[in-house]
Design a protein around this motif. Structure first.
Motif, PDB file in Angstrom:
ATOM      1  N   UNK A 278      44.023  73.427  25.861  1.00 33.24           N
ATOM      2  CA  UNK A 278      42.909  74.033  25.115  1.00 33.24           C
ATOM      3  C   UNK A 278      43.088  73.827  23.614  1.00 33.24           C
ATOM      4  N   UNK A 279      44.327  73.991  23.131  1.00 32.48           N
ATOM      5  CA  UNK A 279      44.572  73.813  21.692  1.00 32.48           C
ATOM      6  C   UNK A 279      44.259  72.378  21.270  1.00 32.48           C
ATOM      7  N   UNK A 280      44.729  71.413  22.072  1.00 33.43           N
ATOM      8  CA  UNK A 280      44.493  70.004  21.733  1.00 33.43           C
ATOM      9  C   UNK A 280      43.012  69.644  21.889  1.00 33.43           C
ATOM     10  N   UNK A 281      42.369  70.187  22.916  1.00 31.40           N
ATOM     11  CA  UNK A 281      40.948  69.879  23.138  1.00 31.40           C
ATOM     12  C   UNK A 281      40.083  70.468  22.026  1.00 31.40           C
ATOM     13  N   UNK A 282      40.410  71.692  21.578  1.00 33.14           N
ATOM     14  CA  UNK A 282      39.661  72.284  20.463  1.00 33.14           C
ATOM     15  C   UNK A 282      39.720  71.364  19.245  1.00 33.14           C
ATOM     16  N   UNK A 283      40.921  70.839  18.980  1.00 40.57           N
ATOM     17  CA  UNK A 283      41.080  69.946  17.829  1.00 40.57           C
ATOM     18  C   UNK A 283      40.266  68.662  18.024  1.00 40.57           C
ATOM     19  N   UNK A 284      40.355  68.088  19.225  1.00 38.98           N
ATOM     20  CA  UNK A 284      39.661  66.821  19.490  1.00 38.98           C
ATOM     21  C   UNK A 284      38.149  66.981  19.397  1.00 38.98           C
ATOM     22  N   UNK A 285      37.635  68.075  19.953  1.00 41.67           N
ATOM     23  CA  UNK A 285      36.183  68.296  19.947  1.00 41.67           C
ATOM     24  C   UNK A 285      35.700  68.544  18.513  1.00 41.67           C
ATOM     25  N   UNK A 286      36.448  69.368  17.763  1.00 38.23           N
ATOM     26  CA  UNK A 286      36.067  69.623  16.365  1.00 38.23           C
ATOM     27  C   UNK A 286      36.132  68.324  15.565  1.00 38.23           C
ATOM     28  N   UNK A 287      37.157  67.527  15.810  1.00 40.27           N
ATOM     29  CA  UNK A 287      37.344  66.258  15.102  1.00 40.27           C
ATOM     30  C   UNK A 287      36.169  65.311  15.363  1.00 40.27           C
ATOM     31  N   UNK A 288      35.690  65.316  16.601  1.00 38.69           N
ATOM     32  CA  UNK A 288      34.625  64.366  16.972  1.00 38.69           C
ATOM     33  C   UNK A 288      33.267  64.815  16.447  1.00 38.69           C
ATOM     34  N   UNK A 289      33.118  66.105  16.182  1.00 41.57           N
ATOM     35  CA  UNK A 289      31.814  66.613  15.756  1.00 41.57           C
ATOM     36  C   UNK A 289      30.762  66.539  16.854  1.00 41.57           C
ATOM     37  N   UNK A 290      31.193  66.375  18.085  1.00 40.49           N
ATOM     38  CA  UNK A 290      30.255  66.207  19.199  1.00 40.49           C
ATOM     39  C   UNK A 290      29.617  67.548  19.544  1.00 40.49           C
ATOM     40  N   UNK A 291      28.359  67.492  19.980  1.00 46.59           N
ATOM     41  CA  UNK A 291      27.632  68.708  20.360  1.00 46.59           C
ATOM     42  C   UNK A 291      27.238  68.562  21.835  1.00 46.59           C
ATOM     43  N   UNK A 292      27.808  69.445  22.672  1.00 46.45           N
ATOM     44  CA  UNK A 292      27.562  69.314  24.109  1.00 46.45           C
ATOM     45  C   UNK A 292      26.267  69.988  24.558  1.00 46.45           C
ATOM     46  N   UNK A 293      25.567  70.643  23.618  1.00 42.61           N
ATOM     47  CA  UNK A 293      24.282  71.244  23.986  1.00 42.61           C
ATOM     48  C   UNK A 293      23.256  70.128  24.160  1.00 42.61           C
ATOM     49  N   UNK A 294      22.024  70.507  24.432  1.00 45.70           N
ATOM     50  CA  UNK A 294      20.939  69.530  24.601  1.00 45.70           C
ATOM     51  C   UNK A 294      21.216  68.527  25.723  1.00 45.70           C
ATOM     52  N   UNK A 295      21.895  68.979  26.762  1.00 47.85           N
ATOM     53  CA  UNK A 295      22.029  68.130  27.952  1.00 47.85           C
ATOM     54  C   UNK A 295      23.302  67.322  28.055  1.00 47.85           C
ATOM     55  N   UNK A 296      23.975  67.072  26.919  1.00 52.77           N
ATOM     56  CA  UNK A 296      25.173  66.227  26.990  1.00 52.77           C
ATOM     57  C   UNK A 296      26.270  66.855  27.856  1.00 52.77           C
ATOM     58  N   UNK A 297      26.371  68.194  27.844  1.00 50.66           N
ATOM     59  CA  UNK A 297      27.384  68.878  28.653  1.00 50.66           C
ATOM     60  C   UNK A 297      27.277  68.502  30.125  1.00 50.66           C
ATOM     61  N   UNK A 298      26.062  68.301  30.591  1.00 46.47           N
ATOM     62  CA  UNK A 298      25.850  67.919  31.988  1.00 46.47           C
ATOM     63  C   UNK A 298      26.248  66.484  32.271  1.00 46.47           C
ATOM     64  N   UNK A 299      26.448  65.701  31.217  1.00 48.16           N
ATOM     65  CA  UNK A 299      26.779  64.275  31.375  1.00 48.16           C
ATOM     66  C   UNK A 299      28.198  63.993  30.845  1.00 48.16           C
TER      67      UNK A 299
END
Lengths: 83, 406
Positions: free
Chosen positions: B82-103
């Motif tokens: 979780x700690x590493x994933x939080x960093x990776x997701x924040x680093x990427x600036x990716x937004x999983x809303x708007x349908x991307x979470x499902x993909x």
């Protein structure tokens, strides 16, 4: 055996994430914010601290039919033979 | 869902291990040749203990407590993830809303899973006459980290753990990339986590007579074995056009992935299996000049692995093998087992981004059986266009990921 009511209120306080303030007999179960993990943990704590066995299935929330913390205290007392 | 021609890029990085609480620290220590291994005494909750070199994550408790209630109740391997994933997701600036979470897929490998939860449960039962905690199963299942991350980020694509011992991380990243390439997913959180620095696990590793009792010295003639590390390395992967469309920072492209098995032996690695996995990873790749290739070796520092890997690299690259550079960063961060491919992929990617090759530290006696340029003891400035991360697991399972400059 510990005083069931105070022990249970302490357990609820530790595990109910939605709770604001002190729990009482009148606190609504719905206001405790208990998730599937917390149900399992609360029952484990009840069993460990009060030395009783709670028959339940983790896929059926045993709190589902209870409205208030008082209902829960009464159910635990009944299980422990103190009701 | 047409997978034709889809490219996969890395847009986020996250790491936690003995040599870094985050990617910046991990990389800074990597190029500074910092050794993260130390002899320590590890105690079980029944009072028994073992003293052996390990590469342990320090000062993580406070951070773990800040990861939220769900993760707070999870095993250490899920907390690292979780700690590493939080960093990776924040680093990427990716937004999983708007349908991307499902993909989006969540593929998080681990060699063992919740070792300390399992061990505590057994000690409670057998030594302390106590019941196991009711969340023991949910803590120890190897898919716990993948499940927690899918819940944490609202990801509803395929989610599972890959468990292939020391190749778990490389398999997870490679398979996640394949899912995106095939059109099954548009993005993925991929990597691995491991937390087995426990009394019982170390005792079992020691019984194999494969742990070093001092430093880990990959490719050095006086190498004595591996040192167990812990932590997680997580990447955010995205389909290339998707990443470009949102203006993402792109670290590298996953240009190739090779996986196979030796089909021979549980312990001893095979040259042909390792070489074939590397060939497979390079199959469709425009291989640059050997001077611009870096291989982050499996390089465990065991008697068997290092000469076998050297021969495999020579078999694949022929005369070019003398012009490329190879290093094993395990001497610094330890062998993260299932998570090795996670953090080592990050080393490979950072080498491309920075044009610096991290060293093989603790190297002091040349071994004619390990005669590649292994970048001894000091990082080297060098343009890197292709970086390969090798993982060769016990049981003969090989996974090789190739990263290219975009």
């Amino acid at each position: 055996m510990a005083d069931i009511e105070s022990a249970l209120l302490e357990i609820i306080k530790e595990n109910a994430v939605g709770l604001t303030g002190e729990p009482t007999r009148e606190t609504s179960i719905a206001d405790l914010g208990i998730d599937s993990f917390a149900v399992v943990e609360i029952i484990y704590e009840v069993e460990e601290k009060l030395g009783i066995e709670v028959p339940f299935n983790a896929n059926e929330n045993p709190l589902a039919n209870m409205k208030s913390v008082g209902d829960l205290i009464d159910a635990v007392k009944k299980l422990s033979g103190q009701a | 869902m047409n997978g034709k021609g889809r490219r996969v890029v890395v847009t986020g990085l996250g790491a936690v291990c003995a040599t870094g609480a985050n990617v910046d620290e991990f990389w800074a220590n990597g190029i500074a040749a910092t050794c993260g291994t130390q002899t320590r005494t590890i105690r079980a909750n029944d009072g028994t203990q073992i003293t052996t070199p390990v590469a342990q994550v320090d000062g993580f408790a406070e951070r773990a407590a800040s990861l939220g209630r769900d993760i707070g109740r999870a095993d250490a391997f899920s907390k690292f993830a979780a700690a590493a994933a939080d960093e990776a997701v924040a680093d990427s600036g990716i937004d999983f809303d708007n349908g991307l979470g499902g993909r989006t897929a969540t593929i998080i490998g681990t060699g063992i899973g919740g070792q300390s939860s399992l061990e505590d449960g057994y000690i409670n039962m057998l030594s302390l006459d106590k019941r196991p905690h009711p969340l023991t199963i949910l803590r120890l299942i190897p898919n716990a980290a993948a499940s927690h991350l899918s819940i944490r980020f609202g990801l509803r694509g395929p989610a599972f753990a890959i468990s292939s011992a020391c190749a778990s991380g490389a398999h997870s990243i490679g398979v996640a990339a394949d899912l995106i390439r095939a059109g099954t997913s548009d993005a993925a959180i991929a990597g691995a986590s491991e937390a087995i620095i426990t009394k019982g696990a170390l005792q079992a590793w020691k019984a194999m007579h494969i742990l070093s009792d001092e430093l880990c010295r990959p490719f050095s003639k006086n190498r004595k074995g591996l040192i167990i590390g812990e932590g997680a390395g997580i990447l955010v992967l995205e389909e290339y056009e998707h990443a470009r469309a949102r203006g993402a920072k792109i670290y590298a492209e996953i240009v190739g992935f090779g996986m196979n098995s030796d089909g021979k032996d549980m312990i001893n690695p095979a040259v042909e299996g390792a070489a074939d996995a590397m060939r497979m990873a390079l199959g469709g790749v425009q291989v640059p000049s050997a001077e611009n290739i870096y291989i982050n070796a499996h390089g465990t520092g065991t008697l068997m692995n290092d000469p076998t890997e050297t021969k495999a690299i020579r078999s694949v690259f022929g005369a070019d093998a003398d012009d490329l550079v190879v290093s094993s960063t395990k001497a610094m961060h330890g062998h993260l087992l299932g998570a090795a491919g996670g953090v080592e992929s990050i080393m490979a990617i950072k080498a491309i981004q920075s044009d610096i090759v991290p060293p093989t530290i603790n190297y002091d006696v040349p071994d004619p059986e390990c005669d590649l340029d292994i970048v001894p003891n000091e990082a080297r400035n060098r343009r890197v266009d292709l970086a390969i991360s090798n993982s060769f697991a016990f049981g003969g399972l090989n996974a090789v990921v190739a990263f290219g400059r975009v």
